[in-house]
Scaffold this motif. Structure first.
Motif, PDB file in Angstrom:
ATOM      1  N   TYR A  41      -6.827  42.581  41.925  1.00 55.39           N
ATOM      2  CA  TYR A  41      -5.376  42.721  41.896  1.00 55.39           C
ATOM      3  C   TYR A  41      -4.733  41.401  42.277  1.00 55.39           C
ATOM      4  O   TYR A  41      -5.199  40.715  43.178  1.00 55.39           O
ATOM      5  CB  TYR A  41      -4.921  43.796  42.887  1.00 55.39           C
ATOM      6  CG  TYR A  41      -5.570  45.124  42.607  1.00 55.39           C
ATOM      7  CD1 TYR A  41      -4.944  46.074  41.809  1.00 55.39           C
ATOM      8  CD2 TYR A  41      -6.831  45.415  43.113  1.00 55.39           C
ATOM      9  CE1 TYR A  41      -5.556  47.284  41.522  1.00 55.39           C
ATOM     10  CE2 TYR A  41      -7.447  46.626  42.831  1.00 55.39           C
ATOM     11  CZ  TYR A  41      -6.809  47.550  42.040  1.00 55.39           C
ATOM     12  OH  TYR A  41      -7.423  48.741  41.751  1.00 55.39           O
ATOM     13  N   GLN A  42      -3.634  41.078  41.596  1.00 58.63           N
ATOM     14  CA  GLN A  42      -2.821  39.928  41.968  1.00 58.63           C
ATOM     15  C   GLN A  42      -1.650  40.469  42.774  1.00 58.63           C
ATOM     16  O   GLN A  42      -0.873  41.276  42.259  1.00 58.63           O
ATOM     17  CB  GLN A  42      -2.328  39.184  40.729  1.00 58.63           C
ATOM     18  CG  GLN A  42      -1.577  37.923  41.044  1.00 58.63           C
ATOM     19  CD  GLN A  42      -2.461  36.892  41.741  1.00 58.63           C
ATOM     20  OE1 GLN A  42      -3.586  36.650  41.325  1.00 58.63           O
ATOM     21  NE2 GLN A  42      -1.955  36.310  42.805  1.00 58.63           N
ATOM     22  N   VAL A  43      -1.552  40.048  44.019  1.00 53.31           N
ATOM     23  CA  VAL A  43      -0.492  40.517  44.911  1.00 53.31           C
ATOM     24  C   VAL A  43       0.554  39.413  45.044  1.00 53.31           C
ATOM     25  O   VAL A  43       0.210  38.247  45.237  1.00 53.31           O
ATOM     26  CB  VAL A  43      -1.064  40.903  46.290  1.00 53.31           C
ATOM     27  CG1 VAL A  43       0.049  41.274  47.266  1.00 53.31           C
ATOM     28  CG2 VAL A  43      -2.064  42.055  46.147  1.00 53.31           C
ATOM     29  N   ALA A  44       1.808  39.811  44.907  1.00 53.56           N
ATOM     30  CA  ALA A  44       2.920  38.859  45.003  1.00 53.56           C
ATOM     31  C   ALA A  44       4.088  39.513  45.726  1.00 53.56           C
ATOM     32  O   ALA A  44       4.192  40.739  45.767  1.00 53.56           O
ATOM     33  CB  ALA A  44       3.355  38.432  43.604  1.00 53.56           C
ATOM     34  N   MET A  45       4.947  38.682  46.271  1.00 52.78           N
ATOM     35  CA  MET A  45       6.197  39.180  46.817  1.00 52.78           C
ATOM     36  C   MET A  45       7.143  39.301  45.622  1.00 52.78           C
ATOM     37  O   MET A  45       7.159  38.448  44.749  1.00 52.78           O
ATOM     38  CB  MET A  45       6.748  38.239  47.882  1.00 52.78           C
ATOM     39  CG  MET A  45       5.782  38.000  49.044  1.00 52.78           C
ATOM     40  SD  MET A  45       5.007  39.483  49.746  1.00 52.78           S
ATOM     41  CE  MET A  45       6.368  40.175  50.659  1.00 52.78           C
ATOM     42  N   CYS A  46       7.922  40.372  45.579  1.00 50.44           N
ATOM     43  CA  CYS A  46       8.770  40.614  44.417  1.00 50.44           C
ATOM     44  C   CYS A  46      10.120  41.156  44.872  1.00 50.44           C
ATOM     45  O   CYS A  46      10.388  41.226  46.064  1.00 50.44           O
ATOM     46  CB  CYS A  46       8.076  41.573  43.455  1.00 50.44           C
ATOM     47  SG  CYS A  46       7.651  43.174  44.199  1.00 50.44           S
TER      48      CYS A  46
END
Length: 128
Positions: A41-46
């Protein structure tokens, strides 16, 4: 009763002291793999920059089922901050949007929990 309160407080204080500390500015941003090795999984702040989003970006060959492929390259977690290093929101699981949480346990471990009615699932991700 006072002795019991004192012992309870001392036990709680010891438990917190023994727990590994994690910085409030630690970041979940990055690539994470399920501990079983079947997905990444690619985790990012959104959103406004405080929300957390996770996109399924890779599946091991034996995990490439029709159900799982529906989520490949799609956002499967959307969550808002609920505490330091913890977010609450929805987790996509088996075609359902389930209430869940994501906790940054330490710099290399994320724990994902999801519950629907009384059935709950949880799994850990390790930083890649």
């Amino acid at each position: 009763m006072t002795l019991l309160k004192t012992l309870s407080f001392a036990t709680l204080a010891l438990a917190f002291a023994a727990a590994p500390a994690i910085s409030a500015d630690a970041s979940p941003v990055g690539t994470w793999q399920q501990t079983t090795g079947e997905s990444r999984y690619q985790v990012a702040m959104c959103g406004d920059g405080t929300q957390l989003c996770a996109t399924l970006v890779w599946l091991r060959e034996d995990a490439r089922t029709a159900e799982n492929l529906r989520y490949l390259n799609k956002t499967v977690v959307q969550a808002r901050p609920s505490a330091v290093n913890k977010w609450r929101g929805t987790v996509q699981y088996e075609g359902q949007a389930i209430n869940g949480s994501v906790t940054l346990v330490d710099g290399n471990t994320l724990k994902v929990n999801g519950c629907q009615f009384i059935a709950c699932q949880s799994f850990e991700l390790k930083r890649v």
